[in-house]
Design an enzyme around this catalytic site. Structure first.
Site, short mmCIF file in Angstrom:
data_model
loop_
_atom_site.label_atom_id
_atom_site.label_comp_id
_atom_site.label_asym_id
_atom_site.label_seq_id
_atom_site.Cartn_x
_atom_site.Cartn_y
_atom_site.Cartn_z
N ILE A 135 -1.60 -4.08 -10.32
CA ILE A 135 -2.58 -3.76 -9.15
C ILE A 135 -2.41 -4.71 -8.23
O ILE A 135 -2.08 -5.93 -8.01
CB ILE A 135 -4.14 -4.06 -9.69
CG1 ILE A 135 -4.38 -3.00 -10.73
CG2 ILE A 135 -5.13 -3.72 -8.66
CD1 ILE A 135 -5.59 -3.34 -11.79
N CYS A 136 -2.52 -4.24 -6.82
CA CYS A 136 -2.37 -4.95 -5.77
C CYS A 136 -1.17 -5.40 -5.36
O CYS A 136 -0.16 -5.07 -5.22
CB CYS A 136 -3.68 -6.11 -5.58
SG CYS A 136 -3.96 -6.74 -4.07
N ILE A 137 -1.02 -6.94 -5.45
CA ILE A 137 0.25 -7.56 -5.01
C ILE A 137 0.89 -7.97 -6.52
O ILE A 137 2.19 -8.42 -6.30
CB ILE A 137 -0.12 -8.77 -4.49
CG1 ILE A 137 1.25 -9.43 -3.92
CG2 ILE A 137 -0.74 -9.90 -5.35
CD1 ILE A 137 2.12 -8.56 -2.77
N THR A 190 -1.04 0.47 -8.17
CA THR A 190 -2.05 0.90 -7.11
C THR A 190 -2.20 -0.12 -6.25
O THR A 190 -2.43 -1.19 -6.52
CB THR A 190 -3.41 1.41 -7.63
OG1 THR A 190 -4.09 2.29 -6.72
CG2 THR A 190 -4.17 0.37 -8.34
#
Length: 219
Positions: A135-137, A190
């Site tokens: 998720i994210c980074i 995502t």
């Protein structure tokens, strides 16, 4: 039988640890879907500590495992204890801790390395052909975990995507409410707060990621 999912945290707070909203959304969705969850974190000092009110660095040093226990309400284990044999899937929320504590991507970009205990744990899921959600980074770790050619997303940021490509990852642009799946590697990613302007926006993609990761445990 309920699926068992491991979640690796990286501290507590967006600027120096796990992004709290992303972590809680992940844990909430897993619980809503009936999964059994165990949180893990590396037992190491944080890269640094940030005052989240002022944005300035502060002392003293803090431990990633101890700080992650704040999110896990104390129910957390050293990532050295994580074995893929005991779980059906693995998810890593984002926050700068993923790029500072789980890896050194924040300072070294495409020349980064992944914290050895975290890397060993994640690669055990790869070896077992069990799904992983980033998720994210956190997809900054993907090329180290899976090897060159893995497909993932951090959203739309061209500079960050270029660093992922430098490591051998195939980056796919993605909107905040969507996911990118690499079927070969059973990886789902995502953008979350790489793009989100609100907790609801972050949740829209994270919920889809959790749902797809759980679906992949049946495939």
């Amino acid at each position: 039988m309920n699926k068992k999912v491991a979640v690796i945290l990286s501290g507590c707070g967006v600027n120096d640890g796990s992004e709290i909203h992303e972590s809680v959304i992940t844990l909430l969705r897993l619980d809503q879907r009936g999964a059994e969850v165990q949180c893990f974190a590396p037992n190491i000092d944080q890269a640094h500590v940030i005052n989240h009110l002022s944005g300035e660095e502060m002392q003293p040093a803090r431990n990633v495992l101890v700080e992650s226990a704040r999110i896990a309400r104390g129910n957390i284990k050293d990532v050295r204890e994580l074995r893929a044999d005991n779980f059906d899937a693995l998810i890593l929320p984002g926050g700068f801790g993923a790029a500072k504590n789980l890896s050194d991507f924040a300072s070294k970009g495409g020349d980064c390395s992944v914290q050895p205990d975290v890397l060993a744990a994640a690669q055990s899921f790869v070896s077992a052909a069990k799904p992983i959600g980033l998720i994210c980074i956190a997809p900054a770790l993907a090329a180290h975990i899976f090897g060159a050619g893995v497909t993932c997303t951090i959203g739309h940021d061209a500079d960050t995507a270029a660093e992922l490509s430098k490591m051998g990852a195939e980056h796919v642009e993605c909107n905040v409410e969507d996911i990118v799946e690499d079927p070969k590697h059973k990886l789902v990613s995502t953008p979350a707060y790489m793009l989100a302007d609100s907790i609801a926006q972050a949740a829209s993609g994270i919920n889809k990621l959790v749902d797809r990761v759980l679906e992949l445990t049946h495939e």
